[in-house]
Enzyme design. Structure first.
Site, PDB file in Angstrom:
ATOM      1  N   SER A 229       3.657 -57.579  58.255  1.00  0.00           N
ATOM      2  CA  SER A 229       4.120 -56.991  56.996  1.00  0.00           C
ATOM      3  C   SER A 229       4.893 -58.038  56.211  1.00  0.00           C
ATOM      4  O   SER A 229       5.480 -58.964  56.781  1.00  0.00           O
ATOM      5  CB  SER A 229       5.042 -55.798  57.275  1.00  0.00           C
ATOM      6  OG  SER A 229       5.668 -55.341  56.088  1.00  0.00           O
TER       7      SER A 229
ATOM      8  N   TYR B  29      12.672 -52.375  61.225  1.00  0.00           N
ATOM      9  CA  TYR B  29      11.226 -52.522  61.000  1.00  0.00           C
ATOM     10  C   TYR B  29      10.877 -53.979  60.737  1.00  0.00           C
ATOM     11  O   TYR B  29       9.899 -54.508  61.289  1.00  0.00           O
ATOM     12  CB  TYR B  29      10.804 -51.640  59.827  1.00  0.00           C
ATOM     13  CG  TYR B  29       9.340 -51.731  59.475  1.00  0.00           C
ATOM     14  CD1 TYR B  29       8.356 -51.488  60.431  1.00  0.00           C
ATOM     15  CD2 TYR B  29       8.937 -52.049  58.179  1.00  0.00           C
ATOM     16  CE1 TYR B  29       7.015 -51.561  60.113  1.00  0.00           C
ATOM     17  CE2 TYR B  29       7.596 -52.119  57.848  1.00  0.00           C
ATOM     18  CZ  TYR B  29       6.635 -51.878  58.813  1.00  0.00           C
ATOM     19  OH  TYR B  29       5.297 -51.952  58.491  1.00  0.00           O
TER      20      TYR B  29
ATOM     21  N   LYS C 114       8.252 -56.674  62.861  1.00  0.00           N
ATOM     22  CA  LYS C 114       7.143 -57.419  62.265  1.00  0.00           C
ATOM     23  C   LYS C 114       7.388 -58.925  62.316  1.00  0.00           C
ATOM     24  O   LYS C 114       6.442 -59.711  62.455  1.00  0.00           O
ATOM     25  CB  LYS C 114       6.901 -56.952  60.822  1.00  0.00           C
ATOM     26  CG  LYS C 114       6.391 -55.514  60.739  1.00  0.00           C
ATOM     27  CD  LYS C 114       5.110 -55.308  61.535  1.00  0.00           C
ATOM     28  CE  LYS C 114       4.515 -53.930  61.348  1.00  0.00           C
ATOM     29  NZ  LYS C 114       3.248 -53.752  62.089  1.00  0.00           N
TER      30      LYS C 114
END
Length: 244
Positions: free
Chosen positions: A142, A155, A159
């Site tokens: 991401s 998050y 990633k």
């Protein structure tokens, strides 16, 4: 790109999280390029729909259910898949909000889904690919691994870890013919929170969010012989967001 370069005929691809969003689009695109696709997910009905769509277009696919939060299920999925030529680590989820609001259970689930599951799938399938003379692993990362985004600390950490593992796996497996790359999408239209996706999309130089098919095209390129000299790379597919 020529049809020869795109050809994945005779190859088997496992796509995790392939019953919706980017994973679904990638499964369909890989099948269109000639791969026999193993569609992974947890919902058999949605998995069956993807398999049926691929079959209607003349492709080959089958569905395998597995809960990637369970290490035993990860091993079972790898065993069921057998010898694969392409692994797309797409399954995962995101969480956005103030750092202090993230509970420990959700934090652990994020890392289990986004880091531990791809790690142990590669641990199971990477050596098989190497022993078979080659393959391609594509990890779905991401843009948040690169940019600072308030509310995305955990998050982003998952990633960023995945992109770091991509480089390490390239160093480990590419001498044996296994290419390992990542694609780092920006905002993508999925079923989740369309207003937030629209707002993120507006911040990109292209001024919009991506369609899942556009990310799937990059995944298919990285899986195909057209990317034969690409390994250890993270390809930004974010409308230019990380370039500004």
């Amino acid at each position: 790109m020529s049809s020869i370069e795109q050809n994945l005929g005779g190859r088997t691809a496992l796509v995790t999280g392939a019953t919706s969003g980017i994973g679904r689009a990638a499964a369909i695109q890989l099948a269109r390029a000639g791969a026999q696709v193993i569609v992974h997910g947890r919902d058999a009905d949605r998995g069956g729909q993807v398999v049926a769509e691929i079959a209607r277009a003349g492709g080959k696919a089958r569905f395998v259910a597995a809960d990637l939060a369970d290490l035993a299920e990860i091993r079972r999925l790898a065993d069921d898949a057998g010898q694969v030529d392409v692994l797309v680590n797409n399954a995962g989820f995101s969480w956005f909000g103030p750092t202090a609001d993230l509970d420990a259970a959700t934090y652990e689930s994020l890392f289990d889904s986004n880091v531990r599951a791809p790690y142990f799938l590669v641990a199971a399938l990477g050596p098989r690919m190497a022993a078979n003379g080659g393959g391609s692993i594509v990890n779905v990362a991401s843009m948040v691994a690169t940019i600072g985004l308030a509310g995305a600390a955990a998050y982003s950490g998952t990633k960023a870890t995945l992109t770091a593992m991509t480089r390490a796996w390239a160093a480990e497996f590419s001498p044996h013919g296994v290419r390992v790359n990542a694609v780092a999408p920006g905002p993508v239209h999925t079923a989740a929170d369309p207003a937030r996706i629209e707002a993120f999309g507006a911040t990109t130089p292209l001024g919009r969010a991506a369609q899942a098919d556009e990310i799937a095209e990059v995944i298919t390129f990285l899986a195909s012989p057209a990317a034969a000299y690409v390994t250890g790379a993270t390809i930004a597919a974010d409308g230019g967001r990380t370039a500004i």
